[in-house]
Design a protein around this motif. Structure first.
Motif, PDB file in Angstrom:
ATOM      1  N   LYS A  98      -6.682  -8.935   9.648  1.00 20.47           N
ATOM      2  CA  LYS A  98      -5.319  -8.875   9.129  1.00 20.47           C
ATOM      3  C   LYS A  98      -5.335  -8.243   7.749  1.00 20.47           C
ATOM      4  O   LYS A  98      -6.087  -8.669   6.871  1.00 20.47           O
ATOM      5  N   LEU A  99      -4.530  -7.213   7.573  1.00 18.27           N
ATOM      6  CA  LEU A  99      -4.435  -6.578   6.266  1.00 18.27           C
ATOM      7  C   LEU A  99      -3.704  -7.522   5.308  1.00 18.27           C
ATOM      8  O   LEU A  99      -2.633  -8.026   5.609  1.00 18.27           O
ATOM      9  N   LYS A 100      -4.314  -7.749   4.153  1.00 20.21           N
ATOM     10  CA  LYS A 100      -3.712  -8.633   3.156  1.00 20.21           C
ATOM     11  C   LYS A 100      -2.883  -7.871   2.128  1.00 20.21           C
ATOM     12  O   LYS A 100      -1.721  -8.175   1.901  1.00 20.21           O
ATOM     13  N   LYS A 101      -3.492  -6.877   1.505  1.00 15.18           N
ATOM     14  CA  LYS A 101      -2.809  -6.120   0.463  1.00 15.18           C
ATOM     15  C   LYS A 101      -3.311  -4.681   0.432  1.00 15.18           C
ATOM     16  O   LYS A 101      -4.396  -4.374   0.924  1.00 15.18           O
ATOM     17  N   ALA A 102      -2.505  -3.820  -0.185  1.00 13.64           N
ATOM     18  CA  ALA A 102      -2.906  -2.438  -0.436  1.00 13.64           C
ATOM     19  C   ALA A 102      -2.536  -2.107  -1.880  1.00 13.64           C
ATOM     20  O   ALA A 102      -1.432  -2.436  -2.332  1.00 13.64           O
ATOM     21  N   PHE A 103      -3.456  -1.482  -2.612  1.00 15.60           N
ATOM     22  CA  PHE A 103      -3.243  -1.185  -4.023  1.00 15.60           C
ATOM     23  C   PHE A 103      -3.562   0.270  -4.316  1.00 15.60           C
ATOM     24  O   PHE A 103      -4.619   0.769  -3.910  1.00 15.60           O
ATOM     25  N   THR A 110     -18.951  10.711  -9.796  1.00 13.43           N
ATOM     26  CA  THR A 110     -19.707  11.412 -10.828  1.00 13.43           C
ATOM     27  C   THR A 110     -18.962  12.624 -11.373  1.00 13.43           C
ATOM     28  O   THR A 110     -19.278  13.109 -12.456  1.00 13.43           O
ATOM     29  N   THR A 111     -17.983  13.115 -10.634  1.00  7.21           N
ATOM     30  CA  THR A 111     -17.234  14.290 -11.081  1.00  7.21           C
ATOM     31  C   THR A 111     -15.788  13.966 -11.465  1.00  7.21           C
ATOM     32  O   THR A 111     -14.982  14.862 -11.651  1.00  7.21           O
ATOM     33  N   GLY A 112     -15.485  12.678 -11.574  1.00  7.44           N
ATOM     34  CA  GLY A 112     -14.151  12.297 -12.002  1.00  7.44           C
ATOM     35  C   GLY A 112     -13.486  11.322 -11.051  1.00  7.44           C
ATOM     36  O   GLY A 112     -13.971  11.089  -9.935  1.00  7.44           O
ATOM     37  N   PRO A 113     -12.366  10.718 -11.475  1.00  6.34           N
ATOM     38  CA  PRO A 113     -11.667   9.740 -10.635  1.00  6.34           C
ATOM     39  C   PRO A 113     -10.949  10.384  -9.461  1.00  6.34           C
ATOM     40  O   PRO A 113     -10.394  11.474  -9.584  1.00  6.34           O
ATOM     41  N   VAL A 114     -10.991   9.716  -8.311  1.00  2.26           N
ATOM     42  CA  VAL A 114     -10.321  10.178  -7.102  1.00  2.26           C
ATOM     43  C   VAL A 114      -9.160   9.230  -6.812  1.00  2.26           C
ATOM     44  O   VAL A 114      -9.356   8.027  -6.613  1.00  2.26           O
ATOM     45  N   LEU A 115      -7.949   9.760  -6.792  1.00  5.74           N
ATOM     46  CA  LEU A 115      -6.752   8.960  -6.555  1.00  5.74           C
ATOM     47  C   LEU A 115      -6.664   8.560  -5.091  1.00  5.74           C
ATOM     48  O   LEU A 115      -6.869   9.377  -4.198  1.00  5.74           O
ATOM     49  N   GLY A 116      -6.348   7.282  -4.846  1.00  5.34           N
ATOM     50  CA  GLY A 116      -6.246   6.829  -3.468  1.00  5.34           C
ATOM     51  C   GLY A 116      -5.650   5.438  -3.355  1.00  5.34           C
ATOM     52  O   GLY A 116      -5.010   4.939  -4.276  1.00  5.34           O
ATOM     53  N   THR A 117      -5.879   4.815  -2.215  1.00  2.00           N
ATOM     54  CA  THR A 117      -5.352   3.482  -1.931  1.00  2.00           C
ATOM     55  C   THR A 117      -6.489   2.568  -1.489  1.00  2.00           C
ATOM     56  O   THR A 117      -7.300   2.946  -0.639  1.00  2.00           O
ATOM     57  N   LEU A 118      -6.547   1.387  -2.078  1.00  2.00           N
ATOM     58  CA  LEU A 118      -7.530   0.373  -1.721  1.00  2.00           C
ATOM     59  C   LEU A 118      -6.865  -0.634  -0.798  1.00  2.00           C
ATOM     60  O   LEU A 118      -5.866  -1.256  -1.157  1.00  2.00           O
ATOM     61  N   TYR A 119      -7.404  -0.778   0.412  1.00  2.00           N
ATOM     62  CA  TYR A 119      -6.890  -1.718   1.403  1.00  2.00           C
ATOM     63  C   TYR A 119      -7.803  -2.940   1.448  1.00  2.00           C
ATOM     64  O   TYR A 119      -9.027  -2.803   1.504  1.00  2.00           O
ATOM     65  N   ILE A 120      -7.208  -4.124   1.452  1.00  2.00           N
ATOM     66  CA  ILE A 120      -7.978  -5.372   1.492  1.00  2.00           C
ATOM     67  C   ILE A 120      -7.516  -6.199   2.682  1.00  2.00           C
ATOM     68  O   ILE A 120      -6.350  -6.580   2.775  1.00  2.00           O
ATOM     69  N   SER A 121      -8.436  -6.463   3.599  1.00  2.41           N
ATOM     70  CA  SER A 121      -8.127  -7.313   4.749  1.00  2.41           C
ATOM     71  C   SER A 121      -8.968  -8.578   4.665  1.00  2.41           C
ATOM     72  O   SER A 121      -9.739  -8.763   3.722  1.00  2.41           O
ATOM     73  N   MET A 188     -10.564   1.858 -10.513  1.00  3.48           N
ATOM     74  CA  MET A 188      -9.919   1.867 -11.821  1.00  3.48           C
ATOM     75  C   MET A 188      -8.464   2.324 -11.688  1.00  3.48           C
ATOM     76  O   MET A 188      -8.031   2.732 -10.605  1.00  3.48           O
ATOM     77  N   GLY A 189      -7.721   2.231 -12.791  1.00  2.98           N
ATOM     78  CA  GLY A 189      -6.353   2.742 -12.810  1.00  2.98           C
ATOM     79  C   GLY A 189      -5.381   1.945 -11.971  1.00  2.98           C
ATOM     80  O   GLY A 189      -4.390   2.482 -11.475  1.00  2.98           O
ATOM     81  N   PHE A 190      -5.631   0.641 -11.796  1.00  3.25           N
ATOM     82  CA  PHE A 190      -4.719  -0.199 -11.016  1.00  3.25           C
ATOM     83  C   PHE A 190      -3.407  -0.416 -11.768  1.00  3.25           C
ATOM     84  O   PHE A 190      -3.411  -0.615 -12.982  1.00  3.25           O
ATOM     85  N   ILE A 191      -2.299  -0.417 -11.051  1.00  4.94           N
ATOM     86  CA  ILE A 191      -1.023  -0.820 -11.632  1.00  4.94           C
ATOM     87  C   ILE A 191      -0.933  -2.338 -11.632  1.00  4.94           C
ATOM     88  O   ILE A 191      -0.413  -2.945 -12.568  1.00  4.94           O
ATOM     89  N   PHE A 192      -1.467  -2.970 -10.582  1.00  5.05           N
ATOM     90  CA  PHE A 192      -1.488  -4.433 -10.483  1.00  5.05           C
ATOM     91  C   PHE A 192      -2.950  -4.892 -10.455  1.00  5.05           C
ATOM     92  O   PHE A 192      -3.476  -5.313  -9.421  1.00  5.05           O
ATOM     93  N   TYR A 193      -3.575  -4.804 -11.596  1.00  6.92           N
ATOM     94  CA  TYR A 193      -5.013  -5.080 -11.708  1.00  6.92           C
ATOM     95  C   TYR A 193      -5.353  -6.521 -11.338  1.00  6.92           C
ATOM     96  O   TYR A 193      -6.252  -6.771 -10.533  1.00  6.92           O
ATOM     97  N   GLU A 194      -4.677  -7.479 -11.941  1.00  4.07           N
ATOM     98  CA  GLU A 194      -5.003  -8.895 -11.713  1.00  4.07           C
ATOM     99  C   GLU A 194      -4.830  -9.283 -10.243  1.00  4.07           C
ATOM    100  O   GLU A 194      -5.634 -10.037  -9.690  1.00  4.07           O
ATOM    101  N   LYS A 195      -3.784  -8.768  -9.602  1.00  2.00           N
ATOM    102  CA  LYS A 195      -3.561  -9.080  -8.188  1.00  2.00           C
ATOM    103  C   LYS A 195      -4.671  -8.484  -7.320  1.00  2.00           C
ATOM    104  O   LYS A 195      -5.129  -9.117  -6.367  1.00  2.00           O
ATOM    105  N   ALA A 196      -5.095  -7.275  -7.651  1.00  2.00           N
ATOM    106  CA  ALA A 196      -6.169  -6.645  -6.887  1.00  2.00           C
ATOM    107  C   ALA A 196      -7.456  -7.437  -7.031  1.00  2.00           C
ATOM    108  O   ALA A 196      -8.166  -7.700  -6.042  1.00  2.00           O
ATOM    109  N   LEU A 197      -7.781  -7.837  -8.259  1.00  2.00           N
ATOM    110  CA  LEU A 197      -8.994  -8.614  -8.506  1.00  2.00           C
ATOM    111  C   LEU A 197      -8.946  -9.947  -7.765  1.00  2.00           C
ATOM    112  O   LEU A 197      -9.935 -10.369  -7.143  1.00  2.00           O
ATOM    113  N   LYS A 198      -7.805 -10.606  -7.788  1.00  2.00           N
ATOM    114  CA  LYS A 198      -7.633 -11.896  -7.105  1.00  2.00           C
ATOM    115  C   LYS A 198      -7.841 -11.757  -5.601  1.00  2.00           C
ATOM    116  O   LYS A 198      -8.543 -12.569  -4.978  1.00  2.00           O
ATOM    117  N   ASN A 199      -7.268 -10.716  -4.999  1.00  2.00           N
ATOM    118  CA  ASN A 199      -7.398 -10.533  -3.554  1.00  2.00           C
ATOM    119  C   ASN A 199      -8.810 -10.133  -3.144  1.00  2.00           C
ATOM    120  O   ASN A 199      -9.290 -10.531  -2.077  1.00  2.00           O
TER     121      ASN A 199
END
Length: 208
Positions: A98-103, A110-121, A188-199
């Protein structure tokens, strides 16, 4: 190569995957400028959100590019019927998952940050780049190609989830995911950092 692209070489890593993608397009409009102003206005309502939003935008190539990516992502989520369907489409299905959250966030490379979505199930975490990235390799040793960058980790493969921050700029916060066989991934670069860490920590507790 598009100036907004990220050139990477995918190393030998069992958790990294690359799927073919079309070359990216670059667009901008007055609507995106208006979106940026709405972001700024909304961010003023909460100091932490403002700082996180600022860092999220600053981490990427620019407000217009980040905003355009977010709009493209929102359209894709709506077209596919929600985050859960997007997750299944990109990472497949596992019985009982079950998918819980997406951030929205960035994966540090090594060549820089890659923008994307982190899915947590309840069974794994997955990251997919929102835009195609240019790799330094091709099929059978040929020229490079455009791909979507993915990370897939089963929950029981994760050894630790550690919060971190830039000592020079404390507002720049990271989440470091360590695997049991010695690999690490910096988000890195989370808008909702604390929620991502908690999940992410909940996934760890679920497997213990």
């Amino acid at each position: 190569m598009n100036n907004n692209s990220t050139a990477i070489t995918v190393p030998t890593n069992p958790y990294l995957h690359a799927t073919p993608a079309p070359p990216p397009t670059s667009n901008s409009s007055d609507a995106l400028n208006n979106l940026g102003r709405r972001f700024e206005t909304a961010a003023k309502r909460a100091e932490n959100l403002a700082e996180n939003l600022y860092n999220h935008i600053r981490t990427g190539p620019g407000l217009i590019d980040v905003a355009m990516t977010r709009l493209d992502q929102a359209a894709r989520v709506i077209a596919d019927g929600g985050w859960n369907n997007v997750f299944k489409k990109e990472f497949g299905e596992i019985h009982g998952e079950k998918l819980k959250k997406a951030f929205v966030c960035y994966l540090s490379t090594t060549t820089g940050p890659v923008l994307g979505t982190l899915y947590i199930s309840n069974k794994r975490i997955g990251f997919r780049s929102d835009n195609p990235v240019w790799t330094g390799y091709g099929q059978q040793g040929g020229e490079g190609r455009w791909v979507y960058y993915k990370v897939i980790l089963m929950a029981d493969q994760i050894m630790a989830v550690n919060p971190s921050s830039n000592p020079v700029r404390p507002g720049e916060k990271y989440i470091v995911v360590l695997t049991k066989d010695g690999h690490e991934f910096w988000f890195m670069g989370f808008i909702f950092y604390e929620k991502a860490l908690k999940n992410l920590n909940k996934v760890m507790l679920h497997c213990k």
